[in-house]
Design a protein around this motif. Structure first.
Motif, PDB file in Angstrom:
ATOM      1  N   GLU A  30       0.828  -1.208   0.000  1.00  0.00           N
ATOM      2  CA  GLU A  30       0.000   0.000   0.000  1.00  0.00           C
ATOM      3  C   GLU A  30       0.865   1.262   0.000  1.00  0.00           C
ATOM      4  O   GLU A  30       0.544   2.244  -0.684  1.00  0.00           O
ATOM      5  N   VAL A  31       1.961   1.254   0.754  1.00  0.00           N
ATOM      6  CA  VAL A  31       2.887   2.396   0.777  1.00  0.00           C
ATOM      7  C   VAL A  31       3.488   2.595  -0.610  1.00  0.00           C
ATOM      8  O   VAL A  31       3.512   3.710  -1.144  1.00  0.00           O
ATOM      9  N   MET A  32       3.950   1.522  -1.217  1.00  0.00           N
ATOM     10  CA  MET A  32       4.568   1.623  -2.545  1.00  0.00           C
ATOM     11  C   MET A  32       3.555   2.094  -3.591  1.00  0.00           C
ATOM     12  O   MET A  32       3.872   2.959  -4.417  1.00  0.00           O
ATOM     13  N   ASP A  33       2.345   1.548  -3.548  1.00  0.00           N
ATOM     14  CA  ASP A  33       1.303   1.970  -4.486  1.00  0.00           C
ATOM     15  C   ASP A  33       0.969   3.449  -4.302  1.00  0.00           C
ATOM     16  O   ASP A  33       0.822   4.193  -5.270  1.00  0.00           O
ATOM     17  N   GLY A  34       0.853   3.880  -3.046  1.00  0.00           N
ATOM     18  CA  GLY A  34       0.515   5.267  -2.748  1.00  0.00           C
ATOM     19  C   GLY A  34       1.580   6.235  -3.232  1.00  0.00           C
ATOM     20  O   GLY A  34       1.270   7.305  -3.773  1.00  0.00           O
ATOM     21  N   ILE A  35       2.844   5.865  -3.045  1.00  0.00           N
ATOM     22  CA  ILE A  35       3.939   6.713  -3.514  1.00  0.00           C
ATOM     23  C   ILE A  35       3.913   6.819  -5.033  1.00  0.00           C
ATOM     24  O   ILE A  35       4.055   7.911  -5.599  1.00  0.00           O
ATOM     25  N   SER A  36       3.705   5.696  -5.710  1.00  0.00           N
ATOM     26  CA  SER A  36       3.630   5.708  -7.176  1.00  0.00           C
ATOM     27  C   SER A  36       2.495   6.606  -7.657  1.00  0.00           C
ATOM     28  O   SER A  36       2.679   7.425  -8.565  1.00  0.00           O
ATOM     29  N   GLU A  37       1.328   6.459  -7.039  1.00  0.00           N
ATOM     30  CA  GLU A  37       0.168   7.267  -7.430  1.00  0.00           C
ATOM     31  C   GLU A  37       0.426   8.755  -7.178  1.00  0.00           C
ATOM     32  O   GLU A  37       0.045   9.605  -7.988  1.00  0.00           O
ATOM     33  N   LEU A  38       1.088   9.082  -6.067  1.00  0.00           N
ATOM     34  CA  LEU A  38       1.392  10.476  -5.761  1.00  0.00           C
ATOM     35  C   LEU A  38       2.335  11.072  -6.809  1.00  0.00           C
ATOM     36  O   LEU A  38       2.126  12.195  -7.267  1.00  0.00           O
ATOM     37  N   LEU A  39       3.356  10.320  -7.196  1.00  0.00           N
ATOM     38  CA  LEU A  39       4.283  10.825  -8.204  1.00  0.00           C
ATOM     39  C   LEU A  39       3.586  11.060  -9.536  1.00  0.00           C
ATOM     40  O   LEU A  39       3.852  12.056 -10.215  1.00  0.00           O
ATOM     41  N   VAL A  40       2.679  10.176  -9.922  1.00  0.00           N
ATOM     42  CA  VAL A  40       1.915  10.363 -11.158  1.00  0.00           C
ATOM     43  C   VAL A  40       1.071  11.627 -11.052  1.00  0.00           C
ATOM     44  O   VAL A  40       1.021  12.441 -11.978  1.00  0.00           O
ATOM     45  N   LYS A  41       0.433  11.822  -9.902  1.00  0.00           N
ATOM     46  CA  LYS A  41      -0.414  13.004  -9.691  1.00  0.00           C
ATOM     47  C   LYS A  41       0.416  14.294  -9.750  1.00  0.00           C
ATOM     48  O   LYS A  41       0.046  15.255 -10.418  1.00  0.00           O
ATOM     49  N   VAL A  42       1.536  14.306  -9.065  1.00  0.00           N
ATOM     50  CA  VAL A  42       2.377  15.505  -9.009  1.00  0.00           C
ATOM     51  C   VAL A  42       2.992  15.801 -10.380  1.00  0.00           C
ATOM     52  O   VAL A  42       3.050  16.956 -10.806  1.00  0.00           O
ATOM     53  N   ALA A  43       3.437  14.769 -11.075  1.00  0.00           N
ATOM     54  CA  ALA A  43       4.054  14.959 -12.388  1.00  0.00           C
ATOM     55  C   ALA A  43       3.016  15.376 -13.427  1.00  0.00           C
ATOM     56  O   ALA A  43       3.362  15.967 -14.440  1.00  0.00           O
ATOM     57  N   GLN A  51       3.839   5.842 -14.790  1.00  0.00           N
ATOM     58  CA  GLN A  51       3.712   5.002 -13.602  1.00  0.00           C
ATOM     59  C   GLN A  51       4.542   3.729 -13.750  1.00  0.00           C
ATOM     60  O   GLN A  51       5.112   3.253 -12.776  1.00  0.00           O
ATOM     61  N   ASP A  52       4.645   3.227 -14.958  1.00  0.00           N
ATOM     62  CA  ASP A  52       5.463   2.033 -15.183  1.00  0.00           C
ATOM     63  C   ASP A  52       6.944   2.297 -14.940  1.00  0.00           C
ATOM     64  O   ASP A  52       7.717   1.374 -14.712  1.00  0.00           O
TER      65      ASP A  52
END
Length: 84
Positions: A30-43, A51-52
């Protein structure tokens, strides 16, 4: 896409360091998924491709390998358990 595939997009790499045992396997995911989603949102580049390319690793360390304010976290926890 495989790990050896070269990408034309920058590859963000996030390293999370924590004391071993703080997160269970589900929480780590969940932490890893959340970080990935945040980076996609910010970028703000959308999920396709970006995301890949996001790398997230959780590095777990033994409690004795941590020190805060000159005190060993493991030693401090041991003292608290003994009431000192």
């Amino acid at each position: 896409m495989g790990l050896n595939t070269m990408r034309s997009i920058d590859m963000p790499f996030v390293s999370v360091k924590t004391v071993k045992g703080v997160f269970n396997e589900i929480q780590k995911q969940e932490v890893m998924d959340g970080i990935s989603e945040l980076l996609v949102k910010v970028a703000d580049v959308g999920k396709d491709g970006f995301q890949d390319a996001v790398w997230v690793v959780i590095e777990e360390q033994e409690p004795g390998n941590w020190n805060q304010g000159g005190e060993s976290i493991e030693l401090d926890a041991s003292r608290k358990r003994r009431g000192r």
